[in-house]
Each structure stands twice: as structure tokens, then as C-alpha cells.
Scaffold this active site. Sequence first.
Site, PDB file in Angstrom:
ATOM      1  N   ASP A  49      95.996  36.587  87.930  1.00 22.59           N
ATOM      2  CA  ASP A  49      97.183  37.164  88.574  1.00 22.59           C
ATOM      3  C   ASP A  49      97.632  38.450  87.885  1.00 22.59           C
ATOM      4  OD1 ASP A  49      96.971  34.924  90.033  1.00 22.59           O
ATOM      5  OD2 ASP A  49      98.925  34.070  89.495  1.00 22.59           O
ATOM      6  N   SER A  99     108.669  37.243  99.485  1.00 27.86           N
ATOM      7  CA  SER A  99     108.130  37.149  98.138  1.00 27.86           C
ATOM      8  C   SER A  99     109.280  37.363  97.152  1.00 27.86           C
ATOM      9  CB  SER A  99     107.078  38.241  98.002  1.00 27.86           C
ATOM     10  OG  SER A  99     106.362  38.055  96.840  1.00 27.86           O
ATOM     11  N   LEU A 100     108.967  37.392  95.874  1.00 29.16           N
ATOM     12  CA  LEU A 100     109.991  37.647  94.860  1.00 29.16           C
ATOM     13  C   LEU A 100     109.570  38.861  94.039  1.00 29.16           C
ATOM     14  CD1 LEU A 100     110.503  34.018  93.515  1.00 29.16           C
ATOM     15  CD2 LEU A 100     112.244  35.391  94.660  1.00 29.16           C
ATOM     16  N   GLU A 136     115.502  28.144  88.136  1.00 31.26           N
ATOM     17  CA  GLU A 136     114.488  27.136  88.471  1.00 31.26           C
ATOM     18  C   GLU A 136     113.152  27.560  87.885  1.00 31.26           C
ATOM     19  OE1 GLU A 136     114.386  27.134  92.806  1.00 31.26           O
ATOM     20  OE2 GLU A 136     116.531  27.589  92.773  1.00 31.26           O
ATOM     21  N   LYS A 138     109.354  28.610  88.107  1.00 29.59           N
ATOM     22  CA  LYS A 138     108.552  29.191  89.193  1.00 29.59           C
ATOM     23  C   LYS A 138     107.259  28.395  89.279  1.00 29.59           C
ATOM     24  CE  LYS A 138     106.972  33.457  91.262  1.00 29.59           C
ATOM     25  NZ  LYS A 138     105.679  32.965  91.742  1.00 29.59           N
ATOM     26  N   ASP A 140     103.656  27.163  90.431  1.00 30.22           N
ATOM     27  CA  ASP A 140     102.455  27.919  90.760  1.00 30.22           C
ATOM     28  C   ASP A 140     101.616  27.132  91.768  1.00 30.22           C
ATOM     29  OD1 ASP A 140     100.700  29.955  90.757  1.00 30.22           O
ATOM     30  OD2 ASP A 140      99.843  29.562  88.784  1.00 30.22           O
ATOM     31  N   GLU A 195     107.387  24.379  97.362  1.00 26.07           N
ATOM     32  CA  GLU A 195     106.046  24.679  96.877  1.00 26.07           C
ATOM     33  C   GLU A 195     105.238  23.392  96.809  1.00 26.07           C
ATOM     34  OE1 GLU A 195     105.772  27.932  96.244  1.00 26.07           O
ATOM     35  OE2 GLU A 195     104.143  28.256  94.801  1.00 26.07           O
ATOM     36  N   TYR A 247     112.669  24.153  97.058  1.00 22.57           N
ATOM     37  CA  TYR A 247     113.506  25.107  96.325  1.00 22.57           C
ATOM     38  C   TYR A 247     114.491  25.849  97.231  1.00 22.57           C
ATOM     39  CZ  TYR A 247     109.611  28.262  97.597  1.00 22.57           C
ATOM     40  OH  TYR A 247     108.640  28.943  98.264  1.00 22.57           O
ATOM     41  N   LYS A 312     118.257  32.997  90.876  1.00 23.69           N
ATOM     42  CA  LYS A 312     118.824  33.356  92.181  1.00 23.69           C
ATOM     43  C   LYS A 312     120.340  33.429  92.035  1.00 23.69           C
ATOM     44  CE  LYS A 312     115.189  30.592  94.248  1.00 23.69           C
ATOM     45  NZ  LYS A 312     114.811  29.292  94.804  1.00 23.69           N
ATOM     46  N   LYS A 336     108.486  36.388  84.834  1.00 26.80           N
ATOM     47  CA  LYS A 336     107.175  35.760  84.623  1.00 26.80           C
ATOM     48  C   LYS A 336     106.898  35.552  83.136  1.00 26.80           C
ATOM     49  CE  LYS A 336     104.203  35.734  87.730  1.00 26.80           C
ATOM     50  NZ  LYS A 336     103.679  36.619  88.733  1.00 26.80           N
ATOM     51  N   CYS A 430      68.044  25.703  64.110  1.00 24.98           N
ATOM     52  CA  CYS A 430      69.369  25.842  63.503  1.00 24.98           C
ATOM     53  C   CYS A 430      69.527  27.265  62.960  1.00 24.98           C
ATOM     54  CB  CYS A 430      69.519  24.823  62.377  1.00 24.98           C
ATOM     55  SG  CYS A 430      71.023  25.077  61.405  1.00 24.98           S
ATOM     56  N   CYS A 433      69.569  26.971  58.932  1.00 29.03           N
ATOM     57  CA  CYS A 433      68.454  26.514  58.081  1.00 29.03           C
ATOM     58  C   CYS A 433      67.122  26.511  58.825  1.00 29.03           C
ATOM     59  CB  CYS A 433      68.753  25.128  57.521  1.00 29.03           C
ATOM     60  SG  CYS A 433      68.768  23.841  58.780  1.00 29.03           S
ATOM     61  N   CYS A 448      71.653  20.065  64.519  1.00 25.03           N
ATOM     62  CA  CYS A 448      70.674  20.307  63.470  1.00 25.03           C
ATOM     63  C   CYS A 448      70.564  19.004  62.698  1.00 25.03           C
ATOM     64  CB  CYS A 448      71.157  21.436  62.565  1.00 25.03           C
ATOM     65  SG  CYS A 448      70.269  21.478  61.008  1.00 25.03           S
ATOM     66  N   CYS A 454      70.932  21.378  55.142  1.00 29.27           N
ATOM     67  CA  CYS A 454      71.353  22.571  55.884  1.00 29.27           C
ATOM     68  C   CYS A 454      72.569  23.182  55.180  1.00 29.27           C
ATOM     69  CB  CYS A 454      71.712  22.163  57.311  1.00 29.27           C
ATOM     70  SG  CYS A 454      72.485  23.484  58.245  1.00 29.27           S
TER      71      CYS A 454
HETATM   72  S1  IVH Z   1     112.356  31.247  96.176  1.00 27.43           S
HETATM   73  C1  IVH Z   1     113.115  34.623  99.134  1.00 27.43           C
HETATM   74  N1  IVH Z   1     111.948  29.570  94.214  1.00 27.43           N
HETATM   75  O1  IVH Z   1     107.018  32.205  94.485  1.00 27.43           O
HETATM   76  C2  IVH Z   1     112.732  33.855  97.953  1.00 27.43           C
HETATM   77  N2  IVH Z   1     110.075  30.682  95.141  1.00 27.43           N
HETATM   78  O2  IVH Z   1     106.579  35.075  94.462  1.00 27.43           O
HETATM   79  C3  IVH Z   1     111.811  32.769  98.271  1.00 27.43           C
HETATM   80  N3  IVH Z   1     107.945  30.042  94.150  1.00 27.43           N
HETATM   81  O3  IVH Z   1     106.685  32.576  97.940  1.00 27.43           O
HETATM   82  C4  IVH Z   1     111.226  32.120  97.154  1.00 27.43           C
HETATM   83  N4  IVH Z   1     108.743  28.613  92.710  1.00 27.43           N
HETATM   84  O4  IVH Z   1     105.923  30.374  96.891  1.00 27.43           O
HETATM   85  C5  IVH Z   1     111.387  30.438  95.080  1.00 27.43           C
HETATM   86  N5  IVH Z   1     111.726  28.038  92.493  1.00 27.43           N
HETATM   87  C6  IVH Z   1     111.174  28.890  93.354  1.00 27.43           C
HETATM   88  C7  IVH Z   1     109.780  29.116  93.393  1.00 27.43           C
HETATM   89  C8  IVH Z   1     109.273  30.035  94.302  1.00 27.43           C
HETATM   90  C9  IVH Z   1     107.642  29.162  93.183  1.00 27.43           C
HETATM   91  C10 IVH Z   1     106.948  30.867  94.867  1.00 27.43           C
HETATM   92  C11 IVH Z   1     107.118  30.843  96.359  1.00 27.43           C
HETATM   93  C12 IVH Z   1     107.282  32.276  96.757  1.00 27.43           C
HETATM   94  C13 IVH Z   1     106.667  32.985  95.590  1.00 27.43           C
HETATM   95  C14 IVH Z   1     107.222  34.372  95.442  1.00 27.43           C
END
Ligand code: IVH
Length: 700
Positions: A49, A99-100, A136, A138, A140, A195, A247, A312, A336, A430, A433, A448, A454
Amino acid sequence: MVAGGSGSGPGGADAEASAEGLERLTWLRAEVARHNRLYHAEDAPEIPDAEFDALVAELRALEAAVQPNLASTASPADAVGAPPSSRFAVVVHAAPMLSLDNAMDDAALADFDRRVQAGLGHTGLGDIGAVDYCAEPKLDGLALSLLYRDGRLLRAATRGDGSRGEDVTLNCSRLACIPRVLGAAAPRELEVRGEVFMTWSGFAELNRRQAEAGEKCFVNPRNAAAGSVRTLDPEVSAGRPLEFLAYGAVGAGGAALAGRQSELLDALAALGLPVSPLRACVSGLAGARAYFARIEALRGSLDIPIDGCVFKVDHFDLQQELGFVSRAPRWAVARKFPPEEAITRVLGITVNVGRTGALTPAARLEPVFVGGATVTNATLHNADEIMRLDLRVGDTVVVRRAGDVIPEVVRVLVERRPPEALPWPLPTHCPACDTPVARAAGEVVLRCPAGFVCPAQRLEGLLHFVSRRAMDIDGFGEKLLQQLLQSGRVQDAADLFSLTSADLLAMDRVGERLARRLLDNLAAARHTTLARFIHALGIREVGEATAALLAEVFGDIEPLMRAETSDLEQIPDIGPIVAAHIVEHFRLPAHCALIERLRAQGVQWETVATAPGGEGPLAGLTVVLTGTFALGSRETLRARLQSLGARVGEGVSRQTSYLIAGEAAGSKRAKAEALGVPVLDEAGLELLLAGERSPAPASA
Ligand code: IVH
């Protein structure tokens, strides 16, 4: 995305740089789009990533510099996931699945907090106070939308490209981790977001099963989770160890449940949806920092794969005030963790010979910063692992360093292999030796077989002998032992005890003071415990705990040296393999001679109790005392029993003749009963003390 719209692009004088820049830009756009597809559509990521994030960052910077106007058109840097696969029906998300933004370091987190404060009209001078954040982990895994109507699961969908996802209802409705029915308080319609992921242990178990069945193994838990949800066979999903944590919730249903994110998570939990137990409401930047530090410290012990923390803005009305940018909300950020995986090149493969002759290959790497440290070597475990990875010198590889775990090569990027890279030839001899190496039946390790002969095994054996948990002889490091071996003055552990001041002073960097200290340390180590002594011998598979157990059961070294595998296998926790190693060790005359020579040098150990064959009416009996006795303290009773010839052990095993249980006897009693060892009460003890060898056991 913020792009320079001020006309500050490359000037005419920079035409050449622009041509180059354009070429790079074209390549980056294609590369980012390709990795997006590999990650989101094919569940087969090629690079870690962090490498992908770096490509995106470079693409963004180039787009802004070379073609500022391009910012208005779609860029692969802004893509959210990938379009839905044609294998699934399309679900159009009522509210986009965004996304975040990432905060890679503390400064970026502080920037986020500043942006939030500014967006909310705060001056940042403390006049309105710190913003509350819902914090919270994050997770994976793979983002999932679950639509419930009248409390029943109606539809499950992946994120897809953010607006259009894949319908995975069939697969998800059979997963134990996703409730099909919610609590009675559920709003009429509720779209839950969360998730789906795989725990580290579930992932390891799945890969073990895959390998056993000759199927492809998964690269990481995220990839395994995504592949398991995005399959066409619901049977496959149902058999995979998937987990889900909610979440969020969008739309009117979510708003009806709560006015804050932290309350919403509680409300979802009350409806029967799993939510992270690590969620918390924190105050301002300081609270967010403390939370991040706490979760980062916990990360290594969590079975759930997480790659950071999400913060958030807690109040929904404040979230609304802040709004969104193109692909992410302004009210949330993903702080991250530093990446645990990175890409580097293999400069060479070296082979180390361990104390027991095991050959362990290691990759010599171009230095790379990963998991918070610069890594130059990675373990390859054994030769089979190299074959499995098909690792070659010159390869580009993904290295992983998680917490304090030794760095390892997780996979090879075969597509980046230079044409001249040849398969690694398995060692036949080896490296220390030159003795031909062998592989025992059923073992993956090459060994060995030369043992003491040895030089590598001799050095490793000595290092183990002097180590803190064995004989604990401080000051004899690798350099000094190597010199002593090379000078011929020391050949084995017994020679250490005949070293003189002159011998030591002849070595590099040893002065009078150090020589005296070393001799003092040797003198002190002459008196040791039987457990340490057994551990120091370096018998294969006999670590500290097993050595302690053997000391307790056998009481002295001779009975252990005479033990047969059948005797040893009677001892709980000693299996046939360990038993065989012990018997084999003492079968070798050189090993028995070493013990004699150590004894001749004055090395002695406390026997654990009077050995069997001790004089007296109770000779040959092994007893264990537990609980308290009216007849006297355990120490007094131990001494009295020993004086009658009994051996008094600490742990119950099949070799125990009697467990003598007084008041408040604990788990030993249960163990004795499980092993069928007779249990005596205080009356039985009295008879023993009177010299009666077989008193009647207490009734249970
Ligand atoms: S909130 C608009 N909370 O991270 C915000 N996302 O990089 C929506 N993810 O698509 C996401 N843990 O799949 C939120 N505690 C968490 C999360 C989380 C993992 C993932 C999620 C999102 C991605 C964004």
C-alpha cells in the site's frame, strides 16, 4: 484535490523538463490505474500500500505542476476503488461510498485538526474549545454496504467505484458475522456501512488449508477477505473465516438513530451489529494523538488487521457543516501507521549454520526503511521457503517488518526480475566446514551433520552455553569466543573453565581488568542449577522450560543420561521427538565425555532432590507435596521425606509415586487424578513418614 490553478505551471524555459514530466505523467497515470485495478477489481495487489500511496502522491504533484488544468478532469489519483465487475449485478449507492484522506504523520494529523477548526469557524486559539472526534481503528478489509428493511438484511454491496458497487447479497447472507435480522428498534430502512475482513489467525489457517489442497495462497488478510466476498460461489464465502465490523450508517435511518458518530456506533451495537470495542470519543488533537499512540502500541497483539486510526468529527451537524471534497469527507481522516511492508532488492543470499547444524538462509537487502527501522537482512527460514518464493539474487521483493518480529521476505515481484537472475542453488555442503549437508526425512531443514567438528556449530554451541538463560557467564561474546576457538585454546565448553589469565590476555582487546572479570564470572558459574546445566548442554528441542522439567523429574544428570525414550515419553509435555533427541544426545560418547570434563573442571549443580537409589525406606519413591499440612511446613516435610530416601519433586508427572495433598491443594490434585497418580492425605503422609512405602490413597 487541491491543484495549482494560479498559472504557476512550468514556464517555457522548462520545455525539456516538461517533455520528461509528461512522459512520466503518462506512465504514472497508467501505473496508478493498473494498481487500482489489481487491488480493487482483481484482489491481487502487486505492491505494498505504501508504494501505491507514493505513486499517487507523485502523480498528484506532477499533475499539479505539469498540467494544472488537468485537475478538473478525472485522474486515476482520485479514483475510489474500481468499477464493479461484470460478474456481479450492479448496485447504485444511494449515498456515495467515499474514501478517506490519509495523514501519514503527526504533522498531517495536526493539519487535519486545524482544517476542521478553521472550517467550523474556530480560530484555533481555544475560544470555542477542542473538537470532539470519534476515534476508531482503521480496519484493513473490504468496505461493505448492508441495506436493512424492517430489520431484515435486504442487500449487501461492495464499494465498487464509490457510486456503483457489486451486489454480493447471496455471499454475505450466509456469513455468520453479518446479522440477517436486527433488533426491534431498527428504523424502517437502514443502510449500514462497515468493513468485512479476516483476522490474522483466520488468514493463516485459510492459507494452510489452501496450501494443503494445492490451491493458491493469499497475499494478505485484506486480499483474502476481498477474494472471499467477491466470489461467484456462496459456498466458498460461507467456508471462509470472515468477520465484519460496522463503522457507520447513512441516510435517514442513520440520522434517526443518533446525532453523533459515537452514539451511532452504540446504537448499531444495540441493534445487534458488531462494532469495534476499541472505539472511543476523544477530545481535540491531544486526545486523537493519545488514542493513536494507544492503538499503535496495541497493534502487535491484535488479531484484527488494522493499518491506522480513523478520526471523525463526532457531531453530525458539524460534519454537515464541513462537507466533502471530491473523494473524501472533510470531517474525517485516516491517520495511518508507518508501513510494515516495503519494496527492496536482494543483494545476496547468505547461509548461517546454527547450534544444531540447521542451515538458515537469509537475504541480504538493499537497505530499506520499514516498520520503523532500516532493514538490511531478512530471514528466509529454510531452503524450502526460497524454493516456494522462487527467490533469486537481484530480485525485487516485498519485505515485512511488524513490531519486533524479525524482518521477512513475503513475496517476489517476478515481473521486475532481471533476465540474468538465476534460481538459487540449494547448498550441498556446509558453508562453515564443507561437510555434505543432509535433510532428515520429514524435515524441511537442511543440516550439517558434523556437530562439534563444524566451527560454526561449535561457536554457536559455546554462545548458547554461556548465554544468560543457560550458564550465565557474562563477558564471553561472539568475538572473544571466536578468537579463543581460532587460537585453539578452547575447543569446547569444558576448556573455558581451564582458561588462565595469560590465555585471556593473549586475546585482542582483553586487558587485566577484563581478564579478572571473566575469570570471576567463570568461577561463579561453576556452581549452577541442574536445570541451567541441562539447558546449557544444547540438546535439540530442549529449551529452558523442558530443561527445568527434566531437572525436576530426574533430580540429577545421571538418571537423565540413562533414560530411555519410553521413560521420557511418560513425562507430560515431552513428546516422542524431544524424547528421541534427548536419548540421541547422550548416546554420543563425546557428549558424555564433555559432562565428565566439566565436572573435572569443578562445575557442579544442585541436584533437585535426593536421586532415586537414595538410602532409606522410601528410596525409589518420587513424591510431590501440595497445600498446607498440620504436620509442619512443606520445607520441613520435604527434608524429612528426603532423609527417608524419597525424591521430592515440584511437578506431577506419570513418574510421581504419590501426590501428597494437604489443605487448599490446587491444580496439582486435578492433574494427579487425571494422570492416575495416587493422592495421599495427611494421614497417608504420616504413614510415609513412619517408613510405610505403600499407604492407602485418600478417597477422592
Ligand atoms: S469511514 C466517508 N471508518 O477505509 C468515510 N472507514 O480509506 C467512510 N475503513 O472505504 C469511511 N475502517 O473501507 C471508515 N473505522 C472506519 C474504517 C474505514 C476501515 C476503510 C473503508 C473506507 C476506507 C477509506
